[in-house]
Write a protein that holds these residues in place. Structure first.
Motif, PDB file in Angstrom:
ATOM      1  N   ASP A  39     -11.650   7.530 -10.826  1.00 56.14           N
ATOM      2  CA  ASP A  39     -11.376   7.325  -9.398  1.00 56.14           C
ATOM      3  C   ASP A  39     -11.447   8.651  -8.642  1.00 56.14           C
ATOM      4  N   GLU A  40     -11.367   8.551  -7.327  1.00 52.63           N
ATOM      5  CA  GLU A  40     -11.114   9.713  -6.494  1.00 52.63           C
ATOM      6  C   GLU A  40      -9.597   9.876  -6.373  1.00 52.63           C
ATOM      7  N   GLN A  94      -3.401  10.256   2.251  1.00 51.55           N
ATOM      8  CA  GLN A  94      -4.224   9.096   2.572  1.00 51.55           C
ATOM      9  C   GLN A  94      -3.486   7.791   2.314  1.00 51.55           C
ATOM     10  N   ARG A  95      -4.146   6.715   2.694  1.00 49.55           N
ATOM     11  CA  ARG A  95      -3.608   5.367   2.444  1.00 49.55           C
ATOM     12  C   ARG A  95      -4.342   4.766   1.261  1.00 49.55           C
ATOM     13  N   THR A  96      -3.591   4.115   0.363  1.00 48.61           N
ATOM     14  CA  THR A  96      -4.153   3.536  -0.856  1.00 48.61           C
ATOM     15  C   THR A  96      -3.649   2.108  -1.020  1.00 48.61           C
ATOM     16  N   GLN A  97      -4.545   1.181  -1.163  1.00 50.07           N
ATOM     17  CA  GLN A  97      -4.136  -0.207  -1.347  1.00 50.07           C
ATOM     18  C   GLN A  97      -3.654  -0.398  -2.787  1.00 50.07           C
ATOM     19  N   MET A 143      -1.775   5.201  -7.236  1.00 52.12           N
ATOM     20  CA  MET A 143      -1.629   6.523  -6.648  1.00 52.12           C
ATOM     21  C   MET A 143      -1.946   7.529  -7.755  1.00 52.12           C
ATOM     22  N   SER A 144      -2.637   8.599  -7.399  1.00 44.64           N
ATOM     23  CA  SER A 144      -3.103   9.494  -8.458  1.00 44.64           C
ATOM     24  C   SER A 144      -3.187  10.939  -7.977  1.00 44.64           C
ATOM     25  N   ALA A 203      -6.766  10.809 -11.676  1.00 46.80           N
ATOM     26  CA  ALA A 203      -7.861  10.077 -11.037  1.00 46.80           C
ATOM     27  C   ALA A 203      -9.152  10.235 -11.833  1.00 46.80           C
ATOM     28  N   TYR A 245       0.833  -1.195   0.000  1.00 47.71           N
ATOM     29  CA  TYR A 245       0.000   0.000   0.000  1.00 47.71           C
ATOM     30  C   TYR A 245       0.870   1.248   0.000  1.00 47.71           C
ATOM     31  N   THR A 269      -5.914  10.220  -4.895  1.00 46.35           N
ATOM     32  CA  THR A 269      -5.360   9.640  -3.669  1.00 46.35           C
ATOM     33  C   THR A 269      -4.401  10.584  -2.954  1.00 46.35           C
ATOM     34  N   ASP A 295       1.019   5.029   1.699  1.00 49.35           N
ATOM     35  CA  ASP A 295       0.417   5.703   2.849  1.00 49.35           C
ATOM     36  C   ASP A 295       1.209   6.963   3.195  1.00 49.35           C
TER      37      ASP A 295
END
Lengths: 446, 484
Positions: free
Chosen positions: B346-347, B321-324, B335-336, B341, B299, B349, B301
């Motif tokens: 996506d939202e 934030q944390r992103t898996q 990651m974006s 995103a 991840y 990150t 983070d």
């Protein structure tokens, strides 16, 4: 010139004895594109003032982005305080030895004429270049890359009266075309944008994306034809690892102690010349030393290395003009800056004919040194890589990783192309190289 | 003053600007470096400027300047506007939901490193070099250094955001070169750097002077230097397919290249194809591409306290934030930044960062971490019949799709019948990302999990250097080609 000489003089006065200023006024304009669309436009105006004070065997450095007297005074106070805290040391001996660079005796600064085509450019020119390449490609080809214009005002001055100034211009375009999962690339650069043949790029990319079948990966050894962009990575990395005076003096270079001895194939003659118009000329280095034409390898024999003031003893007491800027991210040692590999007499078709059954590599990517002393490196092919049979291209070869000793490759040269290309690297200003045909052996297909 | 400048710039933007953001950044850097023959470098860098990014007619323009006076501000606006208008309109930039955050944040630290006297820093480094020199005359070069960074940043945009952040980072390290005329070997502590960079080496954290003291430079210097000397006469790493046990800091760099870069969204969208390259981690592979064995999850983070890739808001104002990235061996996502995103549906990150004021924000990895496993380094070694243990990165290369790689380590050791054997030099190993990680059969546990701060992640054109972290544990891989 965006750097005012009077402001430089005032800064030197504030900073005091033993000061050297290395000042760079950067104006960079960039257009980036991917998938045939513009993705970013970037314009940067920056003044970098690097300060080094050597005083009583002590040295301190700093940088700021203004010549404003108050800011300079703040840095001067801080550096003076640091100097007071430091013990004296022999490694920080005073610079400008034996009159090589003092204000009254320094040789004249070579004149480099900036190009109006870059000085007067605007964003529309870069859009025009992009559109010329894009519309020249087939409709199913996708274009990526970047167009960049740079204007760099440089000043090196010191408290002994030295003052050198130059304005350097540079235009470059990288174009990568993709089609059916394959890619081909072209990179052209010049001090004068008008000298870059933009109209030729689509044809070169279409030709490189030749509709040949894919072939299975070959294994083992074979002859390899390295095209100029691939030779660029090889020669730049070799020069960086091997041909600097400090690496030579400390034994970290493979060729340490071998001046006058044969170190490469006799087909190799390599010089460093910051004033040669075939490269990207610049007249002086970060210490203000004039760049001197230095023959490094003459028909295979090591004849020189490049130096700064600290290592000038290895080059006849006079630095060759290869000091790097303070805080340079590639180290503090002198390294080649403007390499030129002498051309041979072979046409590209003749070199291909000599390949027989073998590999043709247009680009070596991410070439990294694993063991400097042994010149062991690893890297991959990128973009157009072909397999040849009987001296003709017969198919696209899968990309592959080479791990090899540059020393072995430099001793296995069978042919040198007659046509050279001007290239660059993040760690070298220019490299001018032809194609090289490498005998079977040192480059092993895994 | 910085906040006023940001607000002034936004107020002066022409009415056809569809979106604009401005970053005013002051970066301060201090370097102290000591060598065998005394202090080699004391340096202070100060950089202040602004970067302006706008959209007109659906096209971006970005300009940056060190001049914060009215003429400089007028010029930078004219340059950014001129670029965007030169594209001719008719474009479209999607940024997703507006960012309207107003906040102030400073990274935590115990002791401000910029207030620690130079003499204290010199004493620490001189003691380190002195200890290293006890390893004998074959020690040719020693560099011990500390670096400190402070970024004071103001971000404001036309959507209403105004964020002020101050980040303080500290790091230190040691490099020793030993030579005997025939060979040169290097050892670094606590982690390696890929090139002979002066300073900027060692382990970094978003923290203060306390982090440098915790590294233990003098305490480890003699051992590290002795290892450099011992490597000169150590046998070469054999060429064979074997079991590889990688130390935590070595695995940090493998994770960086195999998961960090390929899972940056801009690479998946092709916008880095011309320089850094593309990625195997294409959007259609999310949720179904087997990246590694079932025991591996990774991840990103940016919220880990003290980690080098941590902050409160990225350079588009999006919260950290944390992103898996990988779950149970399956590739999950990216990651974006805001634009990438939106392009992926996506939202964002919160991973869009710029190297100083003068560069455009790019998608950058934050802290890329492995979830710890259930084993330990001791158990992995004890459970290995034949293999090698490698530690401290010396160099690497990876292809433009982030698949084929080769890493070299500063040192290695034989593992024979569950025990550490001879020291080995010039150890390299190679692999292809998903095949290599599929062979992972053991990971260290939570008590071996450590964050490594790397201040030298390169990407972009013009080149940008990011400060990133990696939370890793030791790992064991089967069937790896090793050699020299």
């Amino acid at each position: 010139m965006s750097i005012d000489q009077a402001e430089v003089a005032r800064a030197l006065e504030i900073l005091g004895d033993g000061t050297r200023l290395d000042i760079l006024g950067e104006n960079a304009d960039l257009l980036r594109y991917a998938e045939s669309e513009i993705t970013a436009q970037h314009s940067e105006r920056r003044l970098r003032v690097r300060v080094r004070i050597n005083r009583d065997g002590r040295a301190a450095a700093g940088s700021l982005e203004t010549l404003d007297p108050d800011a300079v005074r703040t840095l001067a106070d801080r550096l003076s305080a640091a100097l007071a805290d430091l013990p004296a040391t022999s490694s920080n001996a005073p610079e400008s030895p034996s009159g090589t660079n003092s204000g009254s005796t320094a040789p004249a600064t070579p004149e480099i004429v900036p190009a109006q085509s870059v000085l007067e450019s605007d964003p529309a020119v870069r859009h025009q270049w992009f559109n010329t390449v894009r519309v020249g490609l087939d409709s199913d080809m996708k274009l990526g890359g970047a167009i960049r214009y740079d204007v760099m005002d440089r000043v090196v001055a010191d408290s002994t009266g030295l003052f050198r100034a130059e304005t350097l211009t540079k235009a470059s375009i990288q174009a990568i075309a993709k089609q059916d999962g394959r890619s081909a690339s072209v990179k052209l650069l010049h001090r004068d944008a008008d000298q870059i043949p933009i109209g030729e790029i689509p044809g070169r990319l279409r030709e490189a994306l030749t509709p040949l079948p894919s072939v299975d990966a070959h294994h083992g050894t074979c002859r390899v034809l390295l095209k100029p962009q691939a030779v660029n990575s090889l020669i730049a990395t070799y020069g960086y690892a091997v041909l600097g005076a400090n690496a030579y003096a400390t034994g970290r270079s493979l060729v340490a102690g071998r001046l006058g001895e044969k170190i490469t194939s006799e087909l190799i003659t390599l010089v460093d010349d910051g004033c040669d118009a075939d490269g990207l000329p610049s007249g002086f280095d970060a210490e203000g030393n004039v760049r001197r034409r230095t023959t490094l390898i003459d028909r295979g024999v090591l004849t020189g290395v490049v130096s700064d003031q600290r290592r000038a003893g290895l080059t006849g007491g006079v630095p060759t003009g290869h000091a790097v800027p303070d805080g340079w991210r590639f180290g503090g040692d002198p390294v080649p800056s403007h390499l030129l590999l002498a051309p041979g007499e072979s046409t590209e078709d003749e070199l291909l004919a000599e390949v027989g059954s073998g590999l043709v590599v247009n680009r070596l990517d991410y070439l990294r040194v694993l063991h400097p002393k042994e010149t062991l490196v690893t890297g991959t092919t990128r973009d157009a890589t072909y397999w040849a049979e009987d001296g003709k291209l017969v198919g696209w070869h899968p990309q592959l990783r080479f791990t090899f000793k540059m020393d072995d490759v430099m001793n296995a040269i069978l042919g040198v192309g007659a046509v050279r290309e001007r290239c660059d690297q993040t760690f070298m200003e220019s490299i001018v190289v032809p194609s090289l045909l490498i005998d079977a052996g040192p480059l092993v297909l895994p | 003053m910085m906040r006023d400048t940001a607000e002034t710039v936004l107020a002066l933007l022409p009415s056809d600007v569809q979106y604009g953001d401005v970053r005013v950044v002051r970066r301060t850097h201090e370097l102290v470096l000591v060598e065998l023959d005394g202090p080699g470098e004391v340096g202070y860098d100060d950089s202040l400027g602004l970067g302006l990014r706008i959209v007109i007619g659906g096209h971006w323009g970005f300009a940056a300047t060190h001049r914060l006076d009215p003429q400089g501000i007028d010029a930078v606006i004219a340059q950014a506007v001129g670029q965007a208008r030169a594209a001719g309109g008719g474009g479209h930039v999607a940024l997703g939901q507006p960012v309207t955050t107003r906040a102030t944040w400073s990274s935590p630290m115990e002791v401000d490193p910029f207030l620690v006297p130079l003499s204290t820093k010199l004493d620490l480094l001189s003691a380190t070099v002195k200890e290293a020199s006890t390893a004998g005359p074959l020690v040719q070069q020693v560099e011990a250094s500390v670096d400190f960074y402070r970024d004071e940043k103001v971000f404001a945009n036309t959507e209403g955001a105004l964020i002020e952040q101050t980040l303080t980072e500290s790091g230190g390290g040691l490099m020793v070169n030993a030579g005997d005329g025939n060979d040169v070997q290097r050892r670094s502590f606590p982690q390696g750097v890929p090139r002979q960079i002066r300073g900027h080496r060692g382990d970094f954290a978003t923290a203060g002077w306390e982090h440098v003291l915790a590294i233990g430079l003098p305490e480890n210097a003699a051992r590290v230097a002795s290892e450099a000397v011992a490597l000169l006469t150590a046998p070469q790493c054999p060429d064979e397919v074997t079991t590889l046990v990688a130390g935590s800091n070595q695995l940090a760099m493998v994770l960086h290249e195999c998961a960090g870069h390929p899972m940056e969204a801009d690479r998946a969208l092709g916008t880095e194809a011309s320089l850094a390259g593309g990625t195997y981690a294409t959007p259609e592979r999310r949720g179904n591409f087997r990246w590694g064995s079932e025991i591996v999850s990774a991840y990103a983070d940016a919220t880990i306290p003290g980690a080098l890739g941590s902050y409160a808001y990225d350079d588009e104002g999006v919260p950290a934030q944390r992103t898996q990235l990988v779950k149970d061996g399956i590739f999950q996502g990216y990651m974006s930044g805001r634009e990438s995103a939106a392009a992926l549906g996506d939202e964002p990150t919160g991973a869009s960062r710029a190297d100083g004021w003068q560069r455009l924000p790019l998608v950058r990895m934050t802290n890329i971490c492995l979830e710890p496993g259930e084993s330990s380094l001791a158990e992995m070694i004890a459970g290995t019949k034949r293999g090698i243990l490698v530690d401290t990165n010396r160099g690497f290369s990876i292809d433009d799709q982030r698949m084929s790689f080769r890493f070299q380590t500063e040192m290695g050791w034989e593992i024979r019948d569950g025990k550490i054997g001879r020291m080995l030099k010039n150890c390299t190993y190679q692999g292809v990302t998903p095949q290599f990680w599929a062979e992972l059969d053991a990971l260290g546990g939570p008590d071996e999990w450590k964050v490594h701060g790397v201040p030298s992640c390169n990407k972009g054109e013009p080149l940008q250097v990011a400060h990133v972290g990696h939370g890793t544990v030791p790992g064991r891989f089967q069937n790896v080609q090793v050699g020299r």
